[in-house]
Design a protein around this motif. Sequence first.
Motif, mmCIF file in Angstrom:
data_model
loop_
_atom_site.group_PDB
_atom_site.id
_atom_site.type_symbol
_atom_site.label_atom_id
_atom_site.label_comp_id
_atom_site.label_asym_id
_atom_site.label_seq_id
_atom_site.Cartn_x
_atom_site.Cartn_y
_atom_site.Cartn_z
ATOM 1 N N ILE B 167 0.845 -1.197 0.000
ATOM 2 C CA ILE B 167 0.000 0.000 0.000
ATOM 3 C C ILE B 167 0.878 1.244 0.000
ATOM 4 O O ILE B 167 0.595 2.221 -0.696
ATOM 5 N N ASP B 168 1.957 1.191 0.773
ATOM 6 C CA ASP B 168 2.823 2.363 0.931
ATOM 7 C C ASP B 168 4.010 2.361 -0.038
ATOM 8 O O ASP B 168 4.997 3.071 0.179
ATOM 9 N N GLY B 169 3.906 1.573 -1.125
ATOM 10 C CA GLY B 169 4.881 1.696 -2.200
ATOM 11 C C GLY B 169 6.218 1.014 -1.968
ATOM 12 O O GLY B 169 7.185 1.302 -2.673
ATOM 13 N N ARG B 170 6.277 0.106 -1.006
ATOM 14 C CA ARG B 170 7.529 -0.595 -0.733
ATOM 15 C C ARG B 170 7.599 -1.892 -1.543
ATOM 16 O O ARG B 170 6.579 -2.558 -1.749
ATOM 17 N N ARG B 283 -0.356 -4.541 -6.402
ATOM 18 C CA ARG B 283 -0.330 -3.930 -5.072
ATOM 19 C C ARG B 283 -0.983 -4.855 -4.047
ATOM 20 O O ARG B 283 -2.138 -5.239 -4.189
ATOM 21 N N PRO B 285 -2.368 -5.656 -0.183
ATOM 22 C CA PRO B 285 -3.004 -4.874 0.890
ATOM 23 C C PRO B 285 -2.223 -4.988 2.190
ATOM 24 O O PRO B 285 -2.753 -5.419 3.207
ATOM 25 N N ILE B 286 -0.948 -4.636 2.135
ATOM 26 C CA ILE B 286 -0.105 -4.690 3.330
ATOM 27 C C ILE B 286 0.625 -3.367 3.497
ATOM 28 O O ILE B 286 0.834 -2.635 2.533
ATOM 29 N N ILE B 287 1.013 -3.095 4.724
ATOM 30 C CA ILE B 287 1.850 -1.932 5.017
ATOM 31 C C ILE B 287 3.221 -2.450 5.414
ATOM 32 O O ILE B 287 3.326 -3.352 6.241
ATOM 33 N N VAL B 288 4.252 -1.890 4.821
ATOM 34 C CA VAL B 288 5.611 -2.317 5.141
ATOM 35 C C VAL B 288 6.305 -1.292 6.037
ATOM 36 O O VAL B 288 7.078 -1.630 6.913
#
Lengths: 332, 332
Positions: B167-170, B283, B285-288
């Motif tokens: 989600i945050d582009g990582r 993409r 649905p996780i935040i890294v």
Amino acid sequence: MPSPADDRRYMAAAIALSGRGRGLSTPNPNVGCLIVKASPDGGRHIVGRGWTQKGGRPHAEAQALEQAMDRARGATAYVTLEPCFHLSPRGPRCADLMARAGVARVVIALRDPDPRTDGQGAAWLRDRGIAVEMGLMAQEAAGAMAGFVLRQTLGRPHVTLKLGVSIDGRIALKDGASRWITGPDARAHAHMERARHDAILVGGGTLRADAPRLDVRLRGLEDRSPRRLLLSRKDAPKGWDRIGAPEEIAALQRVDHLLVEGGAETAAVFLRADLVDRLMLYRAPIIVGAGLAGIGDIGLAELAQAHGRWRMTDVRALGVDRLEVYERVRSA
Amino acid sequence: MPSPADDRRYMAAAIALSGRGRGLSTPNPNVGCLIVKASPDGGRHIVGRGWTQKGGRPHAEAQALEQAMDRARGATAYVTLEPCFHLSPRGPRCADLMARAGVARVVIALRDPDPRTDGQGAAWLRDRGIAVEMGLMAQEAAGAMAGFVLRQTLGRPHVTLKLGVSIDGRIALKDGASRWITGPDARAHAHMERARHDAILVGGGTLRADAPRLDVRLRGLEDRSPRRLLLSRKDAPKGWDRIGAPEEIAALQRVDHLLVEGGAETAAVFLRADLVDRLMLYRAPIIVGAGLAGIGDIGLAELAQAHGRWRMTDVRALGVDRLEVYERVRSA
């Protein structure tokens, strides 16, 4: 008698009405209520609509009944939360109001978890010969009153983390320039979202860098600007309240819906504490490349731990930008 | 006679067929062709389907005509590109083939920009009394044959940049761990996408860190693994070809569709040179949080310069992940 599909439609309308009180109704839940009367020709008419007003009174039911007047007799009431039964100096008991107004049937989405009501409102109505159904669209209603529900279950407000990001997840250039990632439609939507929250929080870095006003700059909603909170170890400036750690949100009075607006370190601190329930990403169709990330170190040790936590629940176009909404998946 | 809506439906089918040759048909364009015959009862039947085969021969039209046999007489042919007119030792001229097969009408999406045809194929058909219409769904056809079109107009392949991001582009944790950001459905789709490209490129860092095979690990498509390219100043290992700078892709033989798979610096180098035509973001649905960004420094000095360059053209669910497709907006 309305069909099950009709019941769902009316309840969906009551849930939509409940949204009008979100960010306004604390310390009371933002309830919605619809009163529907069958006419002699077999049609049906909405004779009353209500939602919990600013500061919590009148309640949604009281407002809807006042609008319906004697047309409430024999009607069906749709309420997103079980009508209250506890005595309060601030207003009447809604269960009693409904019974006295002569409604024939009450359809309730969510049983009130508040121990002062917790089934007693429904029992009171049933005891007076009123048909009561509970549980219709309970999940949707709980989502619309998420702050109230979390207050009752986890003892803290509902937290939304808002970010305006690029395709590659950047919120600013390396030098901090962030005007503008998103366009006017997305920014207007974000301002409207502020009005649906009781308080907005930013970190000390954002306060120093951007000096954000955090107000609602939309015509007619200027007075809906929420309370401003600062996450910082230092003192907050005038007009701001301070908390020292994310966990302190539990102690905030009259804050059921909290909006966290940044920056990256504040976002990370809330995520690390698992205190984010919803992500609202306004994503612009631009690539920034090297720049500031929207979310700092959340302490993730392995990728496997990142999975299964977020579910996309909504996405919509806002001009050339898109709003992506993710909600935290929590096992019941 | 088919209605305009029918014409569009048949042409859309021909464009879909053309996709089957993408990544296979170089040095020829990946054309699609459909031959539709009216039956005596007034119905219509598809009597021939063709797409340019591996290595460029047979052409789509030749294949469709061979399938149709004498049913092509009096039929309508839908072709995504103007039938070729130039003499080649490798096969017949499709315009001539069509005329001799007796088709009554030829609907063409895109005029062939190749100067050896460039309108002459259509003229040949018209001179023989065949109804010719050119331009139907030309833009869609150009998109399906993007590599060929760019070769003709800009003298270089079509470039897709593929990223698997959070989600945050990582694209990975700080330590480089990237297994797995996306799930099996997204990874299978990405492998299928490899088969639709003539070559895949990565940078030296990715080669050293991940030693990627870049093959197509899908049953039945193993032989579709594209040529492997390395962007590096050092020599390429066995089985790889090397380029020293993005601009060198123009000189690559038989590469009309190039897939750039990373890492962040390679992505940035191609973006800086404005040599990316399409972004495919898988993409999850996780935040890294803190981790490796998917795109490095693209030399952006002001946010205003980032706008108006990308347009989302497709988005689809792949398990819990989503594929977002953006295309570079270029003024004509």
